[in-house]
Design an enzyme around this catalytic site. Structure first.
Site, short mmCIF file in Angstrom:
data_model
loop_
_atom_site.label_atom_id
_atom_site.label_comp_id
_atom_site.label_asym_id
_atom_site.label_seq_id
_atom_site.Cartn_x
_atom_site.Cartn_y
_atom_site.Cartn_z
N HIS A 1 19.27 11.09 22.63
CA HIS A 1 19.03 10.65 23.99
C HIS A 1 19.10 9.16 24.18
O HIS A 1 19.80 8.65 25.03
CB HIS A 1 17.61 11.15 24.35
CG HIS A 1 17.21 10.95 25.76
ND1 HIS A 1 15.92 10.69 26.12
CD2 HIS A 1 17.92 11.00 26.91
CE1 HIS A 1 15.85 10.59 27.44
NE2 HIS A 1 17.04 10.77 27.94
N PHE B 1 13.98 6.25 18.74
CA PHE B 1 13.02 6.74 19.72
C PHE B 1 12.58 8.18 19.50
O PHE B 1 11.92 8.77 20.32
CB PHE B 1 13.58 6.60 21.14
CG PHE B 1 13.66 5.19 21.60
CD1 PHE B 1 12.53 4.57 22.09
CD2 PHE B 1 14.84 4.48 21.51
CE1 PHE B 1 12.58 3.25 22.52
CE2 PHE B 1 14.90 3.16 21.94
CZ PHE B 1 13.78 2.54 22.45
N GLN B 2 12.99 8.79 18.43
CA GLN B 2 12.63 10.17 18.16
C GLN B 2 13.00 11.08 19.32
O GLN B 2 12.20 11.92 19.76
CB GLN B 2 11.15 10.29 17.82
CG GLN B 2 10.96 10.51 16.33
CD GLN B 2 9.60 11.06 15.96
OE1 GLN B 2 8.65 10.32 15.87
NE2 GLN B 2 9.51 12.35 15.72
N HIS B 3 14.20 10.93 19.85
CA HIS B 3 14.71 11.83 20.88
C HIS B 3 16.03 12.44 20.39
O HIS B 3 17.06 12.25 21.02
CB HIS B 3 14.96 11.09 22.19
CG HIS B 3 13.72 10.70 22.94
ND1 HIS B 3 13.71 10.50 24.30
CD2 HIS B 3 12.45 10.48 22.52
CE1 HIS B 3 12.48 10.16 24.68
NE2 HIS B 3 11.70 10.14 23.62
N SER B 4 16.00 13.10 19.27
CA SER B 4 17.22 13.71 18.73
C SER B 4 17.07 15.21 18.82
O SER B 4 15.98 15.74 18.64
CB SER B 4 17.41 13.33 17.26
OG SER B 4 17.06 11.97 17.05
#
Lengths: 583, 256
Positions: free
Chosen positions: A332, A501-504
């Site tokens: 993201h 951002f840990q949005h994978s």
């Protein structure tokens, strides 16, 4: 030889939001749950020294160390992937709570359009609207079906927010009112309204007031202290698994948390998961942990890597489009810098050192299919927002373009603009493509010799077009806000391997059919009915906003499915249907 | 005009140009080989940036036991580092530069610890250059990169200006550093641009991190930036339209 332990009913691999929710729900229902956690157990006492920007931001105190394992990355199939070496470029939560401890706590639901993206796009615009190779598909569940689980997550986390005219239908209002309006959110809202948009206060898990959740856990009122994103909340005012679902599970006495336990394989035999193999990270000793149900509740990358290493499910082949494990990788935030506009104000100063991760304003007019896409060259959209997370002294040094990045002029201008700079950005949805995927790397391994996960990912025209659209929107808003110098970001030709951002998402995606997806709408594997893979790994695409609400909703639904599975003595919970997918 | 509110009654202490003092810094500077460091200089010349507090007096009487090197064995390396950080974050009318802020000692400690040794990074081979989107791939750790880069700064100075880096004029020092920033200098197993970006990053970290790490002395980095440090909460300020200036608070204050 691994030491064989006594069987448990349910084992979770990881104890963050998803592992914590599964543990709390099943332990409350009377099942024996074991949570295996690679890190250590943390509590609010561990957040006592949290107001230390160097330690928690540039030095990534709450993020996994990469010395043993990382990812390899490349932009396309013809390039050799190389490891992401610097742990500043791959920030994944460690210890109990995981990403749910260091998150910014901005909260969103996904849209009805997201859940039926293929059908709804074809229905409104025809099949030709979807470009070749864009592997979007319906999620195998509708918004109305998942709504009650969003509601559950919001009540557990005490989410603060207000009704959105463009938002999907809600069965209940937010449990707590929205956060405070502050000078910059007021400016943003006024500007957005003048331009005809419908702005509102960002919903958040940094709470506007003290709240006791249905499990009896207390979350305090946010103090706007600024040490929030990348940090844990010292005040217990940010919803975090370590103050909600984990203690809820522990209070039942049906939950055991076992830390320093790094799961290396899902044990699999005759179509069933038999348990897991894990290593004690302190002693190196190996253990075999049998279980009736195995629930994979670690981050996207580890969920997918463990499936591939354990040879469960058919690995995805980007050339033929066959197979499912590793399919539809999306990230993201990887191009955040390409979709924002910075405004410098010469005569206005803001208290930017203050803030909260979830403090902001936003509008959803241009997300999902909330506007007619007939004349634009992309599908889906994005959300424009402003946030005030609290600018750190180390990381926040904005200067207008053309200023040197060091020396006298840099010092002068970075001091001047430190409290005079605002950003408006456009968080955009990311669509999956046939050649964007995850598999095992042929060259690089961890210390034990297991291959690293390899990510192949880049931009397509869809992304460049959508980013430009979003940038222009942000520029209009910033102009209306009255900035003296307005600097739109520049387009990025290729995406860099920087997942911060840990949005994978993706790799074990949810859908109608085993042909195109790995799990059903209870996050239960089609191929292995006592194995559940929970988290953003199940997203077939990444919607325009932050994932935690949807991950939480899916975890509550998975917990319900596991309960049904255990009560009924097993079996598939969902009948496969025809895939509704662009192949 | 901006209407600044002054929460704790802290005025701007940091004014007045003092060019003779700057000259003193340079002349007495840390390249002459004697006692080095900001504490010594502060003791000799006073520190005008916090001369209304007790700490100026203290710095005259109390030796600073933390002003010794862990990572940099060679004094000359440390001197080059010191002046490189001072060029990146120079002393000016707003307040102290990197040297008086203690940035060189901050970097020395960081390089001696896990960051300098890349303890949290994936350092297994093979190492290949790759595409620009694939990130830094150097087999060297940060400490090795600094040592090599710092020595090369001195070599380039000697070659170009026939003088060691600390002895150069400010503009000459800038010129040398720009060559590194623009990747015009050959280093082994790492690019000079990568070295420079690490040096810049570490300098800003030293200027603005909590003083517990040895930089941001007396919180003067924060004062210049009007950053209030580790305040407990801003719930009473967050809605204010006007800018609120506060005396900064460090973690050592916070933990009292």
């Amino acid at each position: 030889m691994a030491k064989k332990l006594d069987k448990v009913e349910v084992v979770t691999v990881g104890v963050g939001w998803t592992g914590g929710i599964i543990a709390a729900e099943l332990a409350k229902a009377g099942y024996q749950v074991l949570g295996l956690e690679r890190g250590v157990e943390t509590s609010l006492d561990d957040y006592n020294q949290i107001k230390d920007e160097l330690k928690y931001n540039p030095r990534n105190e709450m993020m996994d160390d990469l010395s043993d394992a990382t990812l390899t990355f490349r932009n396309n199939l013809d390039t050799e992937a190389l490891p992401i070496r610097d742990n500043g470029n791959l920030r994944i939560g460690k210890d109990t709570g995981g990403g749910g401890s260091h998150w910014a706590a901005q909260y969103h639901r996904y849209f009805p359009y997201d859940y039926e993206i293929y059908s709804k796009t074809v229905e409104r615009y025809g099949k030709d609207k979807i470009p070749e190779g864009m592997t979007i598909q319906d999620w195998g569940i509708t918004y109305d079906e998942i709504e009650p689980y969003y509601d559950k997550f919001e009540k557990m986390a005490g989410i603060s927010g207000e009704e959105d005219p463009f938002g999907p239908q809600r069965s209940n209002p937010y449990p707590t009112p929205p956060m405070k309006d502050v000078p910059i959110t007021k400016m943003f809202k006024k500007a957005a309204k003048n331009l005809g948009y419908h702005p509102l206060t960002l919903a958040s898990a940094t709470l506007s007031e003290s709240y006791e959740n249905p499990d009896g856990q207390r979350i305090n009122a946010c103090q706007y202290c600024a040490f929030c994103y990348s940090h844990g909340c010292q005040f217990g005012a940010k919803s975090d698994p370590i103050i909600t679902v984990i203690p809820t599970a522990q209070e039942t006495n049906n939950f055991e948390l076992r830390t320093n336990a790094n799961v290396t394989r899902i044990l699999y035999e005759d179509g069933k998961a038999k348990g897991v193999l894990y290593t004690d990270t302190r002693t190196g000793e190996e253990f075999e942990q049998p279980a009736d149900v195995v629930v994979m509740t670690s981050y996207t990358f580890n969920n997918v890597r463990l499936l591939l290493l354990s040879e469960i499910g058919k690995p995805y082949n980007p050339k033929t489009g066959e197979g499912v494990i590793g399919k539809n990788f999306c990230d993201h935030h990887v191009a955040d810098g390409a979709s924002s506009v910075r405004g410098f104000f010469n005569d206005k100063k803001f208290n930017l050192y203050a803030g909260a991760g979830g403090l902001g304003a936003i509008f959803y007019d241009l997300a999902a299919d909330n506007f007619d896409h007939s004349d634009v060259d992309f599908i889906h959209g994005g959300v424009a927002r402003i946030t005030q997370g609290g600018s750190g002294a180390i990381t926040h040094n904005p200067v207008p373009k053309g200023t040197p990045s060091w020396g006298r002029e840099f010092k002068e201008k970075s001091l001047f603009y430190a409290n005079r700079t605002l950003n408006v950005n456009f968080m955009f949805a990311v669509m999956p493509w046939k050649d964007h995927y995850m598999d095992l790397d042929p060259n690089y391994t961890d210390r034990s010799g297991d291959p690293l996960l390899r990510v192949t990912f880049d931009f397509k025209d869809q992304d460049h077009n959508l980013l430009k659209f979003g940038r222009d929107v942000c520029e209009d808003v910033m102009k209306e806000m009255g900035a003296d110098i307005i600097e739109p970001s520049e387009d990025i030709e290729h995406i860099s391997g920087s997942f911060i951002f840990q949005h994978s998402s993706g790799g074990a995606i949810m859908g109608n059919s085993p042909e195109t997806s790995a799990v059903n709408n209870y996050s239960q594997m089609w191929d292995v009915d006592n194995l559940f893979v929970v988290g953003a790994s199940a997203f077939p695409h990444f919607s325009s906003a932050n994932p935690t609400g949807t991950v939480g909703a899916m975890a509550y639904r998975a917990a319900e499915g596991i309960e049904e599975f255990l009560a009924n003595g097993g079996g598939q919970l969902v009948e496969p249907k025809d895939a509704k997918a662009n192949t | 005009m901006v209407d600044d509110k002054n929460k704790n009654g802290n005025g701007d202490a940091n004014q007045e140009e003092d060019s003779s003092r700057r000259k003193f810094l340079k002349d007495a500077g840390i390249f002459t080989g004697g006692v080095v460091g900001a504490g010594f200089l502060g003791g000799v010349i006073g520190n005008k940036w916090w001369d209304d507090s007790d700490s100026a007096t203290e710095s005259k009487t109390t030796p600073d036991f933390s002003e010794a090197r862990i990572f940099f064995n060679r004094r000359e390396d440390f001197n080059v580092l010191s002046w490189a950080t001072e060029r990146i974050f120079p002393e000016d009318d707003h307040g102290p530069g990197a040297i008086l802020l203690g940035v060189p000692y901050f970097i020395d400690r960081q390089l001696a610890g896990p960051w300098g040794k890349n303890a949290d990074d994936y350092m297994m081979g093979p190492f290949k250059e790759g595409e620009s989107t694939q990130g830094f791939q150097s087999p060297l750790n940060r400490g090795e990169i600094f040592t090599q880069g710092i020595r090369e700064i001195n070599k380039v100075s000697n070659k170009k200006f026939k003088s060691s880096f600390p002895e150069l004029e400010e503009e000459q020092q800038n010129e040398v550093l720009m060559m590194f920033e623009n990747d015009e200098v050959e280093l082994k197993n790492v690019s000079s641009a990568r070295f420079f970006s690490l040096l810049r990053q570490a300098t800003l970290e030293g200027a603005y991190s909590d003083p517990l790490y040895g930089g941001n002395r007396n919180m003067d980095g924060w004062r210049m930036k009007e950053f209030p440090g580790a305040q407990s909460a801003y719930i009473n300020e967050i809605e204010e339209e006007d800018f609120i200036k506060m005396d900064p608070v460090s973690l050592s204050d916070y933990n009292q």
